[in-house]
Design an enzyme around this catalytic site. Structure first.
Site, PDB file in Angstrom:
ATOM      1  N   GLU A  31       5.851  12.178   9.698  1.00  0.00           N
ATOM      2  CA  GLU A  31       5.479  12.790   8.422  1.00  0.00           C
ATOM      3  C   GLU A  31       4.061  13.347   8.478  1.00  0.00           C
ATOM      4  O   GLU A  31       3.133  12.607   8.815  1.00  0.00           O
ATOM      5  CB  GLU A  31       5.591  11.740   7.307  1.00  0.00           C
ATOM      6  CG  GLU A  31       7.028  11.282   7.085  1.00  0.00           C
ATOM      7  CD  GLU A  31       7.132   9.880   6.484  1.00  0.00           C
ATOM      8  OE1 GLU A  31       6.096   9.299   6.125  1.00  0.00           O
ATOM      9  OE2 GLU A  31       8.267   9.370   6.395  1.00  0.00           O
ATOM     10  N   LEU A  60      11.029  13.436   4.943  1.00  0.00           N
ATOM     11  CA  LEU A  60      10.302  12.203   4.643  1.00  0.00           C
ATOM     12  C   LEU A  60      11.269  11.017   4.563  1.00  0.00           C
ATOM     13  O   LEU A  60      11.724  10.651   3.485  1.00  0.00           O
ATOM     14  CB  LEU A  60       9.567  12.412   3.310  1.00  0.00           C
ATOM     15  CG  LEU A  60       8.258  11.669   3.116  1.00  0.00           C
ATOM     16  CD1 LEU A  60       7.501  12.267   1.940  1.00  0.00           C
ATOM     17  CD2 LEU A  60       8.462  10.190   2.919  1.00  0.00           C
ATOM     18  N   GLU A  62      11.836   7.405   6.970  1.00  0.00           N
ATOM     19  CA  GLU A  62      11.442   6.685   8.176  1.00  0.00           C
ATOM     20  C   GLU A  62      12.634   6.197   8.992  1.00  0.00           C
ATOM     21  O   GLU A  62      12.579   6.167  10.229  1.00  0.00           O
ATOM     22  CB  GLU A  62      10.527   5.505   7.818  1.00  0.00           C
ATOM     23  CG  GLU A  62       9.166   5.917   7.243  1.00  0.00           C
ATOM     24  CD  GLU A  62       9.219   6.332   5.791  1.00  0.00           C
ATOM     25  OE1 GLU A  62      10.268   6.152   5.144  1.00  0.00           O
ATOM     26  OE2 GLU A  62       8.198   6.856   5.279  1.00  0.00           O
ATOM     27  N   GLN A  84       3.721   6.504   8.824  1.00  0.00           N
ATOM     28  CA  GLN A  84       2.424   6.917   8.276  1.00  0.00           C
ATOM     29  C   GLN A  84       1.501   5.730   7.971  1.00  0.00           C
ATOM     30  O   GLN A  84       0.305   5.786   8.207  1.00  0.00           O
ATOM     31  CB  GLN A  84       2.655   7.750   7.027  1.00  0.00           C
ATOM     32  CG  GLN A  84       1.447   8.551   6.617  1.00  0.00           C
ATOM     33  CD  GLN A  84       1.840   9.697   5.709  1.00  0.00           C
ATOM     34  OE1 GLN A  84       2.207   9.484   4.555  1.00  0.00           O
ATOM     35  NE2 GLN A  84       1.796  10.905   6.222  1.00  0.00           N
ATOM     36  N   ASP A  86       1.695   1.128   7.930  1.00  0.00           N
ATOM     37  CA  ASP A  86       2.449  -0.094   8.209  1.00  0.00           C
ATOM     38  C   ASP A  86       3.624  -0.330   7.263  1.00  0.00           C
ATOM     39  O   ASP A  86       4.778  -0.441   7.672  1.00  0.00           O
ATOM     40  CB  ASP A  86       1.486  -1.288   8.150  1.00  0.00           C
ATOM     41  CG  ASP A  86       0.396  -1.092   7.099  1.00  0.00           C
ATOM     42  OD1 ASP A  86       0.716  -0.961   5.918  1.00  0.00           O
ATOM     43  OD2 ASP A  86      -0.801  -1.041   7.486  1.00  0.00           O
ATOM     44  N   PHE A  88       5.045   1.613   5.179  1.00  0.00           N
ATOM     45  CA  PHE A  88       6.018   2.707   5.095  1.00  0.00           C
ATOM     46  C   PHE A  88       7.026   2.625   6.248  1.00  0.00           C
ATOM     47  O   PHE A  88       7.981   3.397   6.304  1.00  0.00           O
ATOM     48  CB  PHE A  88       5.330   4.079   5.110  1.00  0.00           C
ATOM     49  CG  PHE A  88       4.415   4.315   3.926  1.00  0.00           C
ATOM     50  CD1 PHE A  88       4.356   3.412   2.872  1.00  0.00           C
ATOM     51  CD2 PHE A  88       3.613   5.442   3.866  1.00  0.00           C
ATOM     52  CE1 PHE A  88       3.520   3.625   1.792  1.00  0.00           C
ATOM     53  CE2 PHE A  88       2.771   5.662   2.780  1.00  0.00           C
ATOM     54  CZ  PHE A  88       2.716   4.757   1.754  1.00  0.00           C
ATOM     55  N   PRO A  91      11.423   1.037   5.709  1.00  0.00           N
ATOM     56  CA  PRO A  91      12.754   1.667   5.655  1.00  0.00           C
ATOM     57  C   PRO A  91      13.387   1.812   7.043  1.00  0.00           C
ATOM     58  O   PRO A  91      14.602   1.928   7.159  1.00  0.00           O
ATOM     59  CB  PRO A  91      12.471   3.054   5.044  1.00  0.00           C
ATOM     60  CG  PRO A  91      11.210   2.873   4.273  1.00  0.00           C
ATOM     61  CD  PRO A  91      10.391   1.868   5.051  1.00  0.00           C
ATOM     62  N   HIS A 131      -0.542  -0.095   1.917  1.00  0.00           N
ATOM     63  CA  HIS A 131      -1.274   0.665   2.935  1.00  0.00           C
ATOM     64  C   HIS A 131      -2.054  -0.232   3.892  1.00  0.00           C
ATOM     65  O   HIS A 131      -2.832   0.273   4.690  1.00  0.00           O
ATOM     66  CB  HIS A 131      -2.248   1.661   2.283  1.00  0.00           C
ATOM     67  CG  HIS A 131      -1.578   2.776   1.554  1.00  0.00           C
ATOM     68  ND1 HIS A 131      -0.919   2.590   0.356  1.00  0.00           N
ATOM     69  CD2 HIS A 131      -1.431   4.095   1.860  1.00  0.00           C
ATOM     70  CE1 HIS A 131      -0.422   3.746  -0.052  1.00  0.00           C
ATOM     71  NE2 HIS A 131      -0.710   4.671   0.852  1.00  0.00           N
TER      72      HIS A 131
END
Lengths: 328, 362
Positions: A31, A60, A62, A84, A86, A88, A91, A131
C-alpha cells in the site's frame, strides 16, 4: 562511497534497490509503496527506477497482498511486501499462518516460498492506536516462519538483503522508532547473517538480551550501569527465529546473571521464551533468576501514555539491581 | 450495442446446451463442443463417478479419514480440467479430487490429504496443480499471484481457481476478484454452487441475484451455466479460458449444481434438508443426460461404453490396491520440511523423538 552516514530508512531503501538490481525476480509491492515511496519512504524512488512491474501499489487489502505474494513466489518470483503498520498486518494473519508458514511442509519441500513480509513495528513514535504493536510473538510462535528484527543501520541493510535471498519466508520486523537514527556505516562490510546473534558490548557482571527497538535502550542502560561500576554484556538477537541459543547462553554463562528487554507485553511472549530457554540451559551458571523488562500486559497505550509502557533505562537498571547481588 | 454493464452481467438463465432429458438446445453465444470432446468427457464422467463412490466406500472401510464427495458434480469436475492446456494451473479445494485426477495427477497421491499420511501428496509442479486448499477461498489470491507472475514472464498461462458457494462469503474471494481485475490477471474463477456450505443453504450466504452477478462489482465478467450439463460447462469455461488467455483479464463462472450427498461421511444431511429436496436433482444427473444425448445422436457405441467402464474399473482397482495397505510414515519427516535448513531447535527436537523411539524399540 564505502563509509557513509545514513538512516535505517535509507539503508532499507538501499537494500531493496540493491536486491532488485541483483535479481530481476525481486518484486516490491503493497500500500502506497509506488509513487509515494511508502508512508515511511522505505520504497522511495523504486518505481521510478525499476518501473511499475517491479515496484507497485496494490488495492488496499493485506490478505490479498500476502496471498498474491504466495502465488508469485510459487511461480518463480521473490516478492517483498510491506504491511503498512504492524497492526494493519492482522487481516493477512490467516494467509501468513495457514499458508506462508505451512506451504513448504505441506508439499514436502516441493513448494518453497522465498518471500519477505516487511512490517514497520513497535512504538515510541507517538502513534495512535493500531500503529505501535509489537506483534513478533504471533509470528515467532508459528512454525515455518523466520522472524528477523534489526537494531542497527548496518544490520537493517544486511539482514534485509539476506532475508530477500533466504530460501524461506521471512517476517521482517522494522523498528519504526529507529528509522530516522543515522549511523556511520560501510554497507560493503560482511556481517553475520540470519540466525546469528551478536554481542554488542562486553561486560562481566550481567547480560542484557534484547532485539529490535530495545537494543539501543539496552546499550544506553549498559552505559549508565558502567558509570555506576557495573559492566554489562548486551546481546542483540537480530533474528528471533532461528534463535541463537549458543551466543545467548554463552553470554549468560560468562556473566551468571541476565535481564531480557522487550517492548512487547511479557505474558506468553518472545521474552518469556528467552527466559525459559536460558533457565533450562544455564541453570547452574545462574546466580539469580532471569529478570524481564517488558511492556505491561495492556493494549499499546495512546501517545500521551506510551512512556509508561516502554522499557526504559531506569527500569532496566532496577532489574539489574534486583539480580541478588547481596548473595554473591 | 451492449453497455459495459451488460457485458459484465451473466446470461439471463444458466447456459444449458443439453437438458436433463438429453435434448439439445441452441444458444446464441455458445456452441456445442465437438463430438470427440463430448465422448472423452463422457469417459471422464464415468471414471469420476467411480472415484467418488469408491473413495466413499474406502472411508467406510477405514482406509480414508474422510472424503468430501463431488458425487453429482462430476460435470463441473471434468470440465474444469478439460478446458486447460498443459502449461495452465489449477487451484483445487478439498472437494475437487476428481478434477485433480482428471488433470492427470496420480489418484493415490491425490488422496494423501484425506488418507492422512501427509497434508498433500503430489508434486504441484508436475501437472501445475496447487495443493488442495482447506481454508475457504484462501487459495484464490494465490491463483492471482501465479497468474500475475506468468504475465510478468510473458507466458500465456491461464489459472483455473475453484471454490464453492460458501467460499464466496469469505473476504479472500472478494480480494482475489478485485486484485485479479486490477492486475488483469488471467484467472478463471469457477464457483461450483452446490447449494450448501455444510448445512447452510445459499439463501443464507447471499441475496445477490446469482453468484455470477458478483463479478460486476469488480469489473469482472460473470457467467453462469447449468452445472450438470457437461456440454454447456465446456462451452462456457472454454470461452472464459480463451478470453483470459487473450488478455481480457479474469472471468467469473458460476455452475448451478447440487450436493446430492452429505458434506462428508461425518455429516448428517437429514438434520438440515428434506429428501424430497434432493429427489429432483437426481433426475438432473450429469451422466444420465449426456448418456441420453450421446445415445440419441448415435455417438454412444459399445466401444465407447467399454472404454468408459474399463477406465472406471481401472481407477477403482487402483484406489483399492493403493489405499488398502497401511501407508508407511516416517516420524523424522515431521521436522524435515519446515525450512530449507532446519533450525537448531528443530534438529534438537528431531533427535529427541529419535531417541524416544529408539528407547521404545529397545
Amino acid at each position: 562511497m564505502t563509509h557513509q552516514k545514513i538512516s535505517m530508512a535509507q539503508a532499507l531503501n538501499q537494500a531493496l534497490r540493491d536486491a532488485m538490481t541483483a535479481d530481476d525476480s525481486v518484486l516490491m509491492f503493497g500500500e502506497d509503496v509506488g509513487a509515494l515511496g511508502g508512508v515511511f519512504r522505505i520504497t522511495d524512488g523504486l518505481t521510478a527506477e525499476f518501473g511499475e512491474d517491479r515496484c507497485f501499489d496494490t488495492p488496499l487489502a493485506e490478505s490479498g497482498i500476502v496471498g498474491m505474494a504466495i502465488g508469485l513466489a510459487m511461480n518463480g518470483m521473490r516478492p517483498v511486501v510491506e504491511m503498512q503498520f504492524d497492526a494493519f498486518g492482522y487481516p493477512a494473519f490467516e494467509q501468513i499462518v495457514s499458508h506462508v508458514a505451512k506451504m513448504r511442509n505441506r508439499t514436502r519441500g516441493r513448494i518453497a516460498l522465498p518471500m519477505v513480509i516487511r512490517m514497520p513495528y513497535a512504538g515510541g513514535i507517538g502513534g495512535v492506536e493500531h500503529h505501535c504493536d509489537s506483534s513478533e510473538g504471533y509470528y515467532a510462535h508459528t512454525p515455518g516462519l523466520t522472524v528477523v528484527a534489526p537494531s542497527t543501520v548496518a544490520d537493517a541493510y544486511t539482514l534485509l538483503r539476506r532475508a530477500i535471498e533466504w530460501p524461506d519466508p521471512v517476517v521482517f520486523m522494522e523498528p519504526k522508532k529507529l528509522y530516522w537514527a543515522k549511523e556511520e556505516v560501510d554497507l560493503t562490510e560482511p556481517a553475520p547473517g540470519i540466525g546469528t546473534a551478536v554481542v554488542r558490548r562486553e561486560g562481566a557482571d550481567a547480560t542484557l538480551i534484547a532485539y529490535g527497538p530495545s537494543v539501543p535502550v539496552a546499550m544506553e542502560a549498559a552505559e549508565a550501569a558502567a558509570a555506576e561500576g557495573r559492566e554489562l554484556t548486551v546481546v542483540d538477537l537480530r533474528s528471533v527465529v532461528p534463535f541463537d541459543d549458543e551466543t545467548v547462553c554463552a553470554a549468560v554463562r560468562r556473566t551468571g546473571r541476565a535481564v531480557v528487554v522487550a517492548e512487547a507485553s511479557g505474558f506468553a511472549s518472545v521474552s518469556s521464551e528467552i527466559v525459559a530457554r536460558v533457565t533450562e540451559r544455564c541453570f547452574h551458571s545462574l546466580a539469580a533468576p532471569v529478570r524481564r523488562v517488558t511492556g505491561f500486559d495492556i493494549p499499546y497505550p495512546p501517545p500521551k501514555l506510551e512512556k509508561f509502557q516502554l522499557p526504559g533505562v531506569d527500569r532496566i537498571l532496577d532489574a539489574v539491581d534486583d539480580l541478588q547481588w547481596e548473595d554473591s | 450495442m451492449t453497455t459495459v454493464e451488460e457485458q459484465l452481467l451473466p446470461s439471463k438463465e444458466p447456459v444449458r446446451l443439453i437438458d436433463q432429458d438429453g435434448v439439445l438446445h441452441d444458444h446464441s453465444s455458445y456452441q456445442l463442443p465437438t463430438q470427440q470432446a463430448l465422448v472423452d468427457g463422457y469417459v471422464e464422467l464415468i471414471k469420476g463417478r467411480r472415484i467418488n463412490d469408491q473413495a466413499s466406500a474406502l472411508v467406510r472401510q477405514g482406509r480414508l479419514a474422510v472424503y468430501p464427495s463431488s458425487h453429482g458434480q462430476e460435470a463441473c469436475q471434468v470440465a474444469a480440467s478439460m478446458v486447460l492446456a498443459d502449461g495452465d494451473w489449477l487451484f483445487p479445494t478439498y472437494r475437487d479430487t476428481v478434477t485433480i485426477v482428471s488433470r492427470g495427477v496420480d489418484p493415490i497421491e491425490t488422496l494423501t490429504l484425506l488418507r492422512g499420511d501427509w497434508h498433500s501428496g503430489y508434486d504441484p509442479y508436475a501437472r501445475n496443480v496447487a495443493p488442495q486448499s482447506t481454508p475457504l477461498a484462501t487459495q484464490l489470491t494465490h491463483a492471482v499471484g501465479v497468474a500475475h507472475a506468468a504475465r510478468l514472464k510473458g507466458e500465456d498461462t491461464v489459472v483455473m481457481a475453484l471454490c464453492g458457494d460458501g467460499a464466496t462469503s469469505e473476504g479472500d474471494f472478494h480480494e482475489a476478484l478485485n486484485f485479479a481485475a486490477v492486475f488483469k490477471a488471467p484467472v478463471v474463477f469457477f464457483v461450483q454452487n452446490n447449494g450448501f456450505a455444510i448445512s447452510v443453504p445459499l439463501s443464507k450466504q447471499t441475496v445477490a441475484p446469482s453468484i455470477a452477478h458478483k463479478g460486476i462489482g469488480y469489473g469482472v465478467p460473470g457467467e453462469r451455466a447449468d452445472g450438470n450439463d457437461l456440454a454447456g460447462l465446456l462451452a462456457v469455461l472454454g470461452q472464459a479460458v480463451d478470453k483470459a488467455r487473450a488478455g481480457e483479464g479474469p472471468q467469473l463462472v458460476e455452475a448451478h449444481t447440487y450436493r446430492v450427498q452429505a458434506h462428508t461421511n461425518a455429516d448428517d444431511a437429514t438434520r438440515y434438508r428434506q429428501d424430497d429436496e434432493v429427489t429432483p436433482w437426481l433426475a438432473k444427473d450429469p451422466i444420465k443426460r449426456l448418456e441420453a444425448y450421446l445415445s440419441s445422436a448415435g455417438l454412444l457405441s459399445d466401444d465407447i461404453k467399454r472404454r468408459a467402464e474399463d477406465a472406471a474399473t481401472r481407477v477403482a482397482q487402483q484406489l483399492r490396491d493403493g489405499l488398502m495397505p497401511e501407508p508407511s510414515v516416517d516420524p523424522e519427516e515431521l521436522f524435515t520440511h519446515l525450512y530449507a535448513v532446519p533450525t537448531p531447535q528443530l534438529a534438537e527436537q528431531a533427535a529427541f523423538l529419535r531417541d524416544e523411539l529408539a528407547r521404545e524399540e529397545a
